[in-house]
Design an enzyme around this catalytic site. Structure first.
Site, mmCIF file in Angstrom:
data_model
loop_
_atom_site.group_PDB
_atom_site.id
_atom_site.type_symbol
_atom_site.label_atom_id
_atom_site.label_comp_id
_atom_site.label_asym_id
_atom_site.label_seq_id
_atom_site.Cartn_x
_atom_site.Cartn_y
_atom_site.Cartn_z
ATOM 1 N N SER A 116 0.795 -1.225 0.000
ATOM 2 C CA SER A 116 0.000 0.000 0.000
ATOM 3 C C SER A 116 0.830 1.280 0.000
ATOM 4 O O SER A 116 1.559 1.541 -0.926
ATOM 5 C CB SER A 116 -0.955 -0.051 1.186
ATOM 6 O OG SER A 116 -1.898 0.951 1.067
ATOM 7 N N HIS A 117 0.723 2.043 1.104
ATOM 8 C CA HIS A 117 1.390 3.354 1.125
ATOM 9 C C HIS A 117 2.857 3.247 1.529
ATOM 10 O O HIS A 117 3.550 4.249 1.588
ATOM 11 C CB HIS A 117 0.657 4.279 2.105
ATOM 12 C CG HIS A 117 0.703 3.767 3.515
ATOM 13 N ND1 HIS A 117 -0.067 2.719 3.945
ATOM 14 C CD2 HIS A 117 1.457 4.134 4.575
ATOM 15 C CE1 HIS A 117 0.202 2.473 5.219
ATOM 16 N NE2 HIS A 117 1.123 3.313 5.623
ATOM 17 N N ASP A 280 -2.384 6.628 -3.311
ATOM 18 C CA ASP A 280 -1.219 5.910 -2.777
ATOM 19 C C ASP A 280 -0.818 4.745 -3.685
ATOM 20 O O ASP A 280 -1.379 4.559 -4.774
ATOM 21 C CB ASP A 280 -1.494 5.439 -1.342
ATOM 22 C CG ASP A 280 -2.476 4.280 -1.290
ATOM 23 O OD1 ASP A 280 -3.296 4.151 -2.226
ATOM 24 O OD2 ASP A 280 -2.432 3.509 -0.316
ATOM 25 N N ASP A 282 -1.298 1.529 -3.884
ATOM 26 C CA ASP A 282 -2.268 0.571 -4.414
ATOM 27 C C ASP A 282 -3.610 1.204 -4.765
ATOM 28 O O ASP A 282 -4.571 0.498 -5.063
ATOM 29 C CB ASP A 282 -2.476 -0.584 -3.422
ATOM 30 C CG ASP A 282 -3.024 -0.110 -2.088
ATOM 31 O OD1 ASP A 282 -2.753 1.039 -1.707
ATOM 32 O OD2 ASP A 282 -3.737 -0.890 -1.421
ATOM 33 N N ASP A 284 -5.889 3.025 -3.046
ATOM 34 C CA ASP A 284 -7.072 3.117 -2.193
ATOM 35 C C ASP A 284 -7.124 4.396 -1.358
ATOM 36 O O ASP A 284 -8.155 4.722 -0.792
ATOM 37 C CB ASP A 284 -7.256 1.856 -1.326
ATOM 38 C CG ASP A 284 -6.050 1.530 -0.476
ATOM 39 O OD1 ASP A 284 -5.050 2.276 -0.543
ATOM 40 O OD2 ASP A 284 -6.100 0.522 0.255
ATOM 41 N N ARG A 285 -6.005 5.125 -1.257
ATOM 42 C CA ARG A 285 -6.031 6.385 -0.494
ATOM 43 C C ARG A 285 -6.129 7.590 -1.427
ATOM 44 O O ARG A 285 -5.755 7.495 -2.596
ATOM 45 C CB ARG A 285 -4.753 6.543 0.322
ATOM 46 C CG ARG A 285 -4.582 5.512 1.367
ATOM 47 C CD ARG A 285 -3.367 5.840 2.202
ATOM 48 N NE ARG A 285 -3.225 4.841 3.250
ATOM 49 C CZ ARG A 285 -2.584 5.039 4.376
ATOM 50 N NH1 ARG A 285 -2.001 6.199 4.604
ATOM 51 N NH2 ARG A 285 -2.500 4.085 5.277
ATOM 52 N N GLU A 368 -9.266 8.570 8.836
ATOM 53 C CA GLU A 368 -8.464 9.793 8.834
ATOM 54 C C GLU A 368 -7.216 9.667 7.952
ATOM 55 O O GLU A 368 -6.626 10.650 7.585
ATOM 56 C CB GLU A 368 -8.068 10.175 10.253
ATOM 57 C CG GLU A 368 -7.440 9.086 11.104
ATOM 58 C CD GLU A 368 -6.147 8.529 10.600
ATOM 59 O OE1 GLU A 368 -5.327 9.340 10.159
ATOM 60 O OE2 GLU A 368 -5.968 7.304 10.638
ATOM 61 N N LYS A 380 -11.412 0.898 0.437
ATOM 62 C CA LYS A 380 -11.411 2.332 0.210
ATOM 63 C C LYS A 380 -10.945 2.567 -1.224
ATOM 64 O O LYS A 380 -10.312 1.706 -1.829
ATOM 65 C CB LYS A 380 -10.545 3.057 1.231
ATOM 66 C CG LYS A 380 -9.112 2.573 1.375
ATOM 67 C CD LYS A 380 -8.479 3.271 2.566
ATOM 68 C CE LYS A 380 -7.007 2.918 2.730
ATOM 69 N NZ LYS A 380 -6.769 1.724 3.569
HETATM 70 C C1 VG1 Z 1 -2.841 2.607 8.507
HETATM 71 C C2 VG1 Z 1 -3.971 3.593 8.706
HETATM 72 C C3 VG1 Z 1 -5.310 2.881 8.593
HETATM 73 C C4 VG1 Z 1 -5.391 2.162 7.248
HETATM 74 C C5 VG1 Z 1 -4.205 1.232 7.078
HETATM 75 C C6 VG1 Z 1 -4.173 0.589 5.708
HETATM 76 O O1 VG1 Z 1 -2.868 1.630 9.537
HETATM 77 O O2 VG1 Z 1 -3.856 4.237 9.949
HETATM 78 O O3 VG1 Z 1 -6.332 3.827 8.730
HETATM 79 O O4 VG1 Z 1 -6.575 1.400 7.165
HETATM 80 O O5 VG1 Z 1 -2.986 1.970 7.244
HETATM 81 O O6 VG1 Z 1 -4.156 1.535 4.693
HETATM 82 P P1 VG1 Z 1 -1.910 1.701 10.816
HETATM 83 O O7 VG1 Z 1 -2.181 0.460 11.594
HETATM 84 O O8 VG1 Z 1 -0.493 1.815 10.315
HETATM 85 O O9 VG1 Z 1 -2.307 2.943 11.552
HETATM 86 V V1 VG1 Z 1 -3.315 1.193 3.253
HETATM 87 O O10 VG1 Z 1 -3.712 2.335 2.119
HETATM 88 O O11 VG1 Z 1 -1.797 1.150 3.793
HETATM 89 O O12 VG1 Z 1 -3.925 -0.306 2.888
HETATM 90 CO CO CO Z 2 -3.359 1.792 0.228
#
Ligand code: VG1
Ligand code: CO
Length: 545
Positions: A116-117, A280, A282, A284-285, A368, A380
């Site tokens: 992801s990010h 981001d 993948d 979704d953000r 958030e 998302k």
């Molecule tokens: C983070 C974010 C959370 C989100 C998750 C996956 O998790 O805070 O809101 O759902 O990333 O997003 P954490 O446990 O690091 O706070 V993604 O776009 O990385 O799938």
């Molecule tokens: Co993501």
């Protein structure tokens, strides 16, 4: 079919969003194989599905190791007897697109190859997440069962087969398993066309509206090129960093104001376009910007919910309800109240929204962390948020800043920030959180930054649909004036611990106050209460969003 003996890895417990590790960890012999076999073992145990009649979907965000892991998964899926596997061309599928494919094609589930990010590359991060039949991330009961299987695994199944050609669409086979290489855009674009009024968005761009979309060299590049430039007629050059690269061109594909610096600079320039956005790794953000104007994700969720019915044809029937993760600002709660619909509060992570959406209780939801979405898929969806904002701007004829300020005048404003303290020592961070957890019951009634504490607890969630309980989801301190402080440790990081400190203060002041001034007393009091410096030797966060 071959059965390969193996031994368990002790560190394959999925976190907030799947299994995320350093890429080199995934590259160890048997690591991917063990995890994927454990997924199949876990789902075989909990359903009586006949894999020969089922379809699996596989794809990822294009980061380093995406292609290799995809080939490994195909061999294991074939050896486990899946009838059909759908794979995105070039092994690409954005996270919301995988969700769309699973749902539209009635698939059994899917494997999303992405961290992801998190940054990509051989020395950065990789990840695998399992999504279930509804198209959404596996709920905790499933991820915990997968984890138990990873600890007990003794063998995995695979086949002796060379890599298959995933670079062009078509149908191939591995043994009895049909492998269909699909266009990664098709299902997703069809879903967007069903929801949005593309003619009205075409007219918006034809009328001279200008935007910039930063794909951060990640998976949304092809989706955004096609939808924004080819279908909606935005001029060439609207999409920047539009080519998916294995290392995201060195960018950290987490779309906030720090990482999307080129976009932020161009949106702050004198001749800035009307609207700016980024997604981001993948897809979704989303990051939403106006001219020199940043939309906080909590406000974005609230404003999309406020305007969805009149601005987006897909929501003309109104919203059944909304949902947000606990640390997300309460702005959407006030919109829900005005709309007369329920607002659900869930733990962090998209997997907690799935049951609410499947039960028809929630239409739009968000977090958030730059995540917004709806029941059109079970993930998302970054480009969905972009198209939602375009629709609001097209219908209202207002500038982005005007839309947000109008919201603040009507509802008041949740001044909100998240402070991330990255790279903390794991033991020290755990100790700090557990000390505060112990202190919480004694805090109620005492003073915090000049305001009385009305509630202090560790958030526990009981899913209203299946009754499952998820405890220890974040420490929260609620104040008499509606302000809140929340802290929790990240479940997506791959190095050390990351503390997330969330602060929110509500004011019905039209929204014009300076955010740092409004929040500084809360931040200060939270650092003192946590004894941050004593435990972690730090005061200042790495990133504020
Ligand atoms: C983070 C974010 C959370 C989100 C998750 C996956 O998790 O805070 O809101 O759902 O990333 O997003 P954490 O446990 O690091 O706070 V993604 O776009 O990385 O799938
Ligand atoms: Co993501």
């Amino acid at each position: 079919m071959k059965t390969i003996p193996t031994t368990p890895f002790s560190d394959q417990r999925p976190g907030t969003s799947g299994l995320r590790k350093k890429t080199r960890t995934f590259m160890q012999p048997h690591f991917v194989e063990n995890f994927v076999q454990s997924v199949f073992n876990a789902v075989r145990e909990s359903t009586d599905a006949d894999f020969r009649k089922e379809t699996l979907v596989v794809g990822g965000d294009g980061r380093y190791y995406n292609r290799t892991a995809c080939q490994t998964i195909l061999r294991i899926a074939a050896a486990n007897g899946f009838g059909r596997v759908l794979v995105g061309r070039e092994s690409l599928l954005s996270t919301p697109a995988i969700s769309a494919v699973i749902r539209r094609r009635g698939a059994f589930g899917g494997l999303v190859l992405s961290a992801s990010h998190n940054p990509g590359g051989i020395d950065a991060d990789f990840g695998i997440k399992y999504n279930i039949r509804n198209g959404g991330p596996a709920p905790e009961a499933v991820t915990e069962s997968i984890y138990r299987h990873t600890l007990a695994i003794k063998e995995y199944r695979t086949v002796e087969h060379e890599d298959v050609d995933l670079e062009s669409e078509g149908t191939l086979s591995i043994g009895d398993t049909e492998v269909v290489v699909i266009d990664p855009l098709e299902d997703y674009v069809a879903v967007m066309e069903e929801l949005f009024d593309f003619d009205s968005l075409r007219r918006l761009f034809a009328g001279g509206f200008r935007m910039l979309f930063d794909a951060m060299n990640a998976v949304t590049g092809p989706y955004a090129h096609h939808i924004l430039e080819e279908i909606l007629g935005a001029p060439a050059g609207t999409v920047i960093n539009g080519m998916p690269l294995e290392d995201f061109g060195g960018l950290h594909p987490d779309p906030n104001q720090v990482n999307a610096s080129e976009l932020v600079a161009r949106m702050g320039a004198k001749d800035a376009p009307d609207f700016g956005a980024a997604c981001d790794g993948d897809g979704d953000r989303n990051l939403i910007l106006g001219r020199s104007f940043f939309v906080s994700p909590g406000d974005s969720l609230a404003i999309i919910s406020e305007h969805a019915r009149e601005s987006i044809p897909g929501y003309r029937a109104g919203l059944a309800g909304v949902a947000r993760s606990m640390p997300t600002s309460t702005a959407v709660d006030r919109v829900a109240e005005a709309l007369g619909v329920p607002c659900y509060e869930t733990p962090t992570g998209w997997k907690f929204f799935g049951n609410l959406m499947d039960a028809g209780k929630c239409t739009i939801c968000g977090e958030e962390s730059f995540g917004t979405g709806s029941n059109h898929v079970r993930e998302k969806d970054g480009l969905w948020a972009v198209l939602s904002w375009l629709s609001i701007l097209a219908t209202s004829g207002k500038s982005l800043a005007d839309v947000v300020e109008q919201h603040w005048r009507r509802f008041g404003r949740s001044y909100y920030q998240r402070h991330d303290y990255e790279g903390l020592k794991v033991d020290a961070a755990n100790e700090m959180i557990s000390r505060l957890r112990d202190k919480l019951p004694s805090l109620v009634g005492s003073d915090f930054a000049g305001v009385q504490i009305t509630k202090a607890d560790d958030f526990s969630y009981t899913d209203p649909i299946d009754g499952s309980v998820s405890a220890r989801q974040g420490l929260r301190i609620l104040l008499n004036d509606g302000s809140r402080v929340v802290c929790r440790l990240s479940g997506t990081g791959t190095e050390g611990a990351t503390l997330r400190l969330y602060v929110e203060r509500y004011r019905n002041d039209g929204g014009a106050a300076e955010i740092n001034t409004v929040l500084a007393p809360l931040v200060q009091a939270a650092r003192e209460l946590l004894e941050l410096r004593k435990h972690c030797g730090r005061d200042e966060p790495n990133v504020i969003t």
